[in-house]
Enzyme design. Sequence first.
Site, PDB file in Angstrom:
ATOM      1  N   CYS A  76     -84.741  33.317  20.358  1.00 14.09           N
ATOM      2  CA  CYS A  76     -85.325  34.114  21.437  1.00 14.09           C
ATOM      3  C   CYS A  76     -85.671  35.535  21.013  1.00 14.09           C
ATOM      4  O   CYS A  76     -86.138  36.333  21.834  1.00 14.09           O
ATOM      5  CB  CYS A  76     -84.396  34.091  22.649  1.00 14.09           C
ATOM      6  SG  CYS A  76     -84.171  32.409  23.254  1.00 14.09           S
ATOM      7  N   HIS A  91     -82.788  42.565  27.033  1.00 12.90           N
ATOM      8  CA  HIS A  91     -82.917  41.106  26.921  1.00 12.90           C
ATOM      9  C   HIS A  91     -82.552  40.505  28.279  1.00 12.90           C
ATOM     10  O   HIS A  91     -83.222  39.609  28.759  1.00 12.90           O
ATOM     11  CB  HIS A  91     -82.001  40.600  25.812  1.00 12.90           C
ATOM     12  CG  HIS A  91     -82.193  39.165  25.478  1.00 12.90           C
ATOM     13  ND1 HIS A  91     -83.414  38.654  25.108  1.00 12.90           N
ATOM     14  CD2 HIS A  91     -81.323  38.116  25.459  1.00 12.90           C
ATOM     15  CE1 HIS A  91     -83.292  37.353  24.873  1.00 12.90           C
ATOM     16  NE2 HIS A  91     -82.041  37.002  25.084  1.00 12.90           N
ATOM     17  N   GLU A 106     -74.696  42.895  26.155  1.00 13.23           N
ATOM     18  CA  GLU A 106     -75.795  43.846  25.965  1.00 13.23           C
ATOM     19  C   GLU A 106     -75.399  45.237  26.461  1.00 13.23           C
ATOM     20  O   GLU A 106     -75.732  46.250  25.825  1.00 13.23           O
ATOM     21  CB  GLU A 106     -77.028  43.341  26.719  1.00 13.23           C
ATOM     22  CG  GLU A 106     -78.305  44.029  26.296  1.00 13.23           C
ATOM     23  CD  GLU A 106     -79.558  43.296  26.765  1.00 13.23           C
ATOM     24  OE1 GLU A 106     -79.437  42.336  27.560  1.00 13.23           O
ATOM     25  OE2 GLU A 106     -80.649  43.702  26.329  1.00 13.23           O
ATOM     26  N   LYS A 142     -86.744  39.495  33.361  1.00 16.73           N
ATOM     27  CA  LYS A 142     -86.587  38.035  33.321  1.00 16.73           C
ATOM     28  C   LYS A 142     -86.306  37.434  34.692  1.00 16.73           C
ATOM     29  O   LYS A 142     -86.531  36.238  34.904  1.00 16.73           O
ATOM     30  CB  LYS A 142     -85.491  37.651  32.321  1.00 16.73           C
ATOM     31  CG  LYS A 142     -85.930  37.830  30.858  1.00 16.73           C
ATOM     32  CD  LYS A 142     -84.933  37.216  29.902  1.00 16.73           C
ATOM     33  CE  LYS A 142     -85.454  37.213  28.469  1.00 16.73           C
ATOM     34  NZ  LYS A 142     -85.402  38.519  27.812  1.00 16.73           N
ATOM     35  N   HIS A 180     -87.133  33.409  31.333  1.00 15.93           N
ATOM     36  CA  HIS A 180     -86.890  33.597  29.906  1.00 15.93           C
ATOM     37  C   HIS A 180     -87.863  32.699  29.156  1.00 15.93           C
ATOM     38  O   HIS A 180     -87.725  31.485  29.153  1.00 15.93           O
ATOM     39  CB  HIS A 180     -85.444  33.215  29.583  1.00 15.93           C
ATOM     40  CG  HIS A 180     -85.031  33.523  28.180  1.00 15.93           C
ATOM     41  ND1 HIS A 180     -85.910  33.951  27.230  1.00 15.93           N
ATOM     42  CD2 HIS A 180     -83.819  33.477  27.571  1.00 15.93           C
ATOM     43  CE1 HIS A 180     -85.272  34.151  26.089  1.00 15.93           C
ATOM     44  NE2 HIS A 180     -83.992  33.868  26.276  1.00 15.93           N
ATOM     45  N   PHE A 232     -80.228  32.537  19.648  1.00 15.48           N
ATOM     46  CA  PHE A 232     -79.396  31.596  18.895  1.00 15.48           C
ATOM     47  C   PHE A 232     -79.426  31.962  17.411  1.00 15.48           C
ATOM     48  O   PHE A 232     -80.419  32.478  16.900  1.00 15.48           O
ATOM     49  CB  PHE A 232     -79.949  30.176  19.027  1.00 15.48           C
ATOM     50  CG  PHE A 232     -79.649  29.492  20.336  1.00 15.48           C
ATOM     51  CD1 PHE A 232     -79.005  30.149  21.361  1.00 15.48           C
ATOM     52  CD2 PHE A 232     -80.017  28.169  20.539  1.00 15.48           C
ATOM     53  CE1 PHE A 232     -78.736  29.507  22.564  1.00 15.48           C
ATOM     54  CE2 PHE A 232     -79.756  27.510  21.731  1.00 15.48           C
ATOM     55  CZ  PHE A 232     -79.124  28.191  22.742  1.00 15.48           C
TER      56      PHE A 232
END
Lengths: 390, 384
Positions: B145, B276, B287, B308, B313, B372
């Site tokens: 991502c 994010h 975060e 988001k 996402h 990931f």
Amino acid sequence: MNDEFVITGLGVVSPVGIGVLPFWEAMLSRSSGIRPSSGGMAAAGAPYSAGIAGDINAHLDDRRFRRAANISKYALVAVNQAIADAGLVPAGWEAEEVGVVVGVTHGAINLTREFHAGFVKDGSLGASPSLFSDSVLNAPAGNISIALGIKGAAHTVVGDSGAGIDAVEFALKVMKHTKLSTCIVAGAEELDPIVARVYKTFGLLSQDNMRPFIVPASGFVPGEGAGAIIIETRARAASRSARVYAGIKTALPPIWQGRDFNAGEIPAQDAFVSTGANGTRRDAFEARLLSGVFSPQGANMKKAYLGNIKPLVGESFAASAVMQVVAATLVLDKGVVPPSTIRSGAPDVAWATMNEDAEQRPLTMALAASAGLKGPAHSILLTAPGDAHA
Amino acid sequence: MPRRVVVTGMGLITPLGTGVNEFWGKLIAGRDAVQEITTFDSTPYASHTAAEVSGVSFKGGDRWLYFLDTAFKGALIDSGLFARPRALEGAGIHVGTVLGGILAGQQAWAGCGAKPSSYHLYSGAGHLAEKYGLKGDTLTVSTACASGTDALGIAYRRILWGKADIIIAGGADTLSEFAFSGFNALRALTKTKARPFDKNRDGLVLGEGACFLVLEEQGFAERRGAQCYGLVSGYASRSDARHLTAPDREGAGLAWAIQAALASSGLKRPGYINAHGTGTPYNDVMETKAIKSAFGQGAYEIPISSVKAMIGHSFGAGGAIEAAVCLLALKHGCLPPTINYQEKDQDCDLDYVPLKARETAIDSAMSLSAGFGGQNAALTFEKA
């Protein structure tokens, strides 16, 4: 800014064996790991023949990765070989100093399809979280960073047969402009019957073995495995008295078919050329590129020994591209040019030397190049450790 | 004089619309694009919502390639380069993607699509290069991502280092049952709404789309009289080196990426952070910790938001869309809101620009991505 880079470690997982030594011995004896398809590959109606790597689990000591996809296991084993070969101890590395770049083509396609089949068959309950996490193409790079505790950049470059060499170019560019003093570069690929079947429907697969540069093109044989190299700045390697296999630098910028290029960037010296040709029509592009450098009409007009590992290990895309770099490195290191797997008489490379037997020939320069199935051609220049061009 | 990298064009296709103006207008209005899934049957799953691109005609073509093409062409037109093909010939293309042509892949695996045009992830960049006649540096980056952010960051560096003068970089991904079932298996999907940084957040919503930015060397752009959204001024990528899917709970990897991006740009503290901000319990605490670790008490002075909750996402597209959001915030002096935010979480105690857009002039911004593989990436932007 760093300008000088060297290779200090090598690793290979391939159909001719797991390790650099069996890889080199296969090059010397032209022993091929390609076999007629059997088992699941044949049952899926996939390729006619294939190059399958051996049992990787016997070589993977770190139990954390026992359930990882084969592509990650191949990459981890090849990288571990290269780390050990370089005499590096993966502990206490500064994030700014050590990075990872992995070239991939299809990724963990077996587990990806298994995951897909799970939710198609059993709905939401059939979708396995562990299979899903391995489906991302950066899983090999992630697993390498986890295994070795690398907290710097871990990049994954995706491409076709040139992706491994693209990954090397990528690493060199980053090392030149940052504090990165060590970079682990790997290319990895795993065989999958459905992917092979797709290539078969494209008419791209050979019915027996590969004949690089031979016209008419008869297709490639799919393979699998991983190649790995350790690149360090010359200063870093010298500071720890590391064995240096070869100097390494970018050769030509990525070149698109039909595009002019300046071969003058490559010194006029006799050289070994580790070609990426795979028996497809794309070989003609690579031949034209190489003839622009080495042929009597080319820029440098020196003797070029053409070699090709793919009839030995198959076309494993990003993986075989890094293996090409390993092969070229070994030729410089050993001072021996192995017998060529390219048949003499290939019209597009008739200007080149394809020796029938292994030849003691200390060369100071080697080129690894790949035109891939699509996209631009990539190339890397290697020089003997003490050569002025290194 | 050191080279500088400016953004001269952007093209987007998102669940909030296609093109810069439609997207930005709806984003600032806090519009929620999340709705019932229409592209596949979500009945077997506990969650049934996502943010889909709607109102477009694919004419039987490949959805991923359509997204790529729409955003890419939009960026070229916006930059003024579409009408100047000779200037474009040496330009490069960087594509960030996680699953690429996964929809075609699903068909091939099911045995009903033998020759999918987008089977390989790298086919997208090749498709664009061929269609628009670009023969510069072509790169496909897949760092989960963080892919879109890394594609832009690598392009920025290549221009900065003199390897190219123009690179069109960004990301694209489609919603697929493949991805949906995977995140469902990981228990990462909310059954209701994504609520980034809210106390009651319980998961993410998936999205899709594409975004490309035209990055140019500043002198090159000025000589052709190009418009300028802002500078890309810094970039860094760092790894957690801990787990393939779970982020480092303390946010150490992301904090390193932030600090390294700041060091490369010379910025002390950005005027805005586009987080994010997935809305999962772990990500948003991680975060927040990373931002506090990087900025100390100064973290409380930085407005932070996540888009988001509005657009979902969108994997590799996400980082590129969020980079565009940072540049548009710089240009318009307006920060997009974190919608669905209702209750403060004691572990997420920063300024998340809740519910409504905030008009405030800023000189710099930062976009964060994580993915990931323990991937973390940060980009900084400044007014030119």
